[in-house]
Design an enzyme around this catalytic site. Structure first.
Site, PDB file in Angstrom:
ATOM      1  N   ASP A  47     -73.970 -17.161  42.072  1.00 33.90           N
ATOM      2  CA  ASP A  47     -74.442 -18.774  42.290  1.00 33.90           C
ATOM      3  C   ASP A  47     -75.876 -19.059  41.613  1.00 33.90           C
ATOM      4  O   ASP A  47     -77.023 -19.064  42.580  1.00 33.90           O
ATOM      5  CB  ASP A  47     -74.531 -19.370  43.661  1.00 33.90           C
ATOM      6  CG  ASP A  47     -74.619 -20.672  44.002  1.00 33.90           C
ATOM      7  OD1 ASP A  47     -74.794 -21.579  42.916  1.00 33.90           O
ATOM      8  OD2 ASP A  47     -74.776 -21.073  44.946  1.00 33.90           O
ATOM      9  N   LEU A  48     -76.133 -18.745  40.454  1.00 36.23           N
ATOM     10  CA  LEU A  48     -77.346 -18.711  39.786  1.00 36.23           C
ATOM     11  C   LEU A  48     -77.822 -20.282  39.593  1.00 36.23           C
ATOM     12  O   LEU A  48     -79.140 -20.140  38.985  1.00 36.23           O
ATOM     13  CB  LEU A  48     -77.347 -17.760  38.651  1.00 36.23           C
ATOM     14  CG  LEU A  48     -77.025 -16.314  39.109  1.00 36.23           C
ATOM     15  CD1 LEU A  48     -77.043 -15.493  37.683  1.00 36.23           C
ATOM     16  CD2 LEU A  48     -77.727 -15.597  40.209  1.00 36.23           C
ATOM     17  N   LYS A  49     -77.075 -20.922  39.579  1.00 37.78           N
ATOM     18  CA  LYS A  49     -77.852 -22.423  39.095  1.00 37.78           C
ATOM     19  C   LYS A  49     -78.174 -22.504  37.992  1.00 37.78           C
ATOM     20  O   LYS A  49     -79.287 -23.007  37.387  1.00 37.78           O
ATOM     21  CB  LYS A  49     -78.190 -22.958  40.197  1.00 37.78           C
ATOM     22  CG  LYS A  49     -77.398 -23.298  41.318  1.00 37.78           C
ATOM     23  CD  LYS A  49     -78.224 -23.815  42.437  1.00 37.78           C
ATOM     24  CE  LYS A  49     -77.701 -24.123  43.766  1.00 37.78           C
ATOM     25  NZ  LYS A  49     -77.372 -22.598  44.545  1.00 37.78           N
ATOM     26  N   ILE A  77     -81.969 -23.616  27.942  1.00 35.19           N
ATOM     27  CA  ILE A  77     -81.606 -23.895  26.877  1.00 35.19           C
ATOM     28  C   ILE A  77     -79.946 -23.270  26.609  1.00 35.19           C
ATOM     29  O   ILE A  77     -79.795 -22.223  26.894  1.00 35.19           O
ATOM     30  CB  ILE A  77     -82.380 -23.119  25.698  1.00 35.19           C
ATOM     31  CG1 ILE A  77     -83.925 -23.741  25.930  1.00 35.19           C
ATOM     32  CG2 ILE A  77     -82.074 -23.333  24.474  1.00 35.19           C
ATOM     33  CD1 ILE A  77     -85.006 -22.714  25.338  1.00 35.19           C
ATOM     34  N   PRO A  78     -78.984 -24.084  26.026  1.00 34.72           N
ATOM     35  CA  PRO A  78     -77.829 -23.490  25.888  1.00 34.72           C
ATOM     36  C   PRO A  78     -77.474 -22.175  25.568  1.00 34.72           C
ATOM     37  O   PRO A  78     -76.795 -21.590  25.909  1.00 34.72           O
ATOM     38  CB  PRO A  78     -77.232 -24.726  25.119  1.00 34.72           C
ATOM     39  CG  PRO A  78     -77.930 -25.961  25.144  1.00 34.72           C
ATOM     40  CD  PRO A  78     -79.165 -25.369  25.381  1.00 34.72           C
TER      41      PRO A  78
END
Length: 61
Positions: A27-29, A33-34
């Site tokens: 759960d790093l959210k 940048i893509p």
């Protein structure tokens, strides 16, 4: 597992959980940048994570 645990215990902890047969949800959210998110998700996959949280507002890619 959140960013705090990953930072404190490191990738070896994730690998230990995976080798013990556990499914790992990072759960790093990720909100970046893509291309950076792509690299981070690939790295999480190589660690054996089965799920990762990604915020999809970084761009259409």
């Amino acid at each position: 597992m959140g960013l705090e645990v990953l930072t404190a215990a490191g990738p070896a902890f994730v690998a230990r959980l995976v080798s013990g047969g556990k499914d790992v949800f990072l759960d790093l959210k990720l909100f970046e940048i893509p291309t950076s998110v792509t690299g981070a998700v690939r790295a999480a996959g190589r660690l054996g994570a089965t799920m990762v949280t990604v915020h999809a507002m970084g761009g259409p890619q």
